[in-house]
Design a protein around this motif. Sequence first.
Motif: not given
Length: 92
Positions: A23, A26, A62
């Motif tokens: 995450l 991302c 994610p």
Amino acid sequence: MRLEEADPKGLVRESYRIEGITLGECRSIFLDWSLSLPAGRDVPDAIRTLMAEYALPTPGHPMNGVLEAGLGLPAATGRRGGRMARMRQAEG
């Protein structure tokens, strides 16, 4: 909007190809992506284009949540803060 306009450097496309991406990674890619968009580009429209192309076929990735969160953010409209912001706060 065409995909090439929504992701001119292919940053989001590549994020979906990275196995095991986190995450945090991302979010970092999303920030790079947003800074690479040309001025005046409709960011929510670009995000919707990216979601249609990449998020729908890859549930649970994610980047999907990062793009969804990006749609919920108000668009930045120039510089905030500085003297004018302080003056407005003092008046209110």
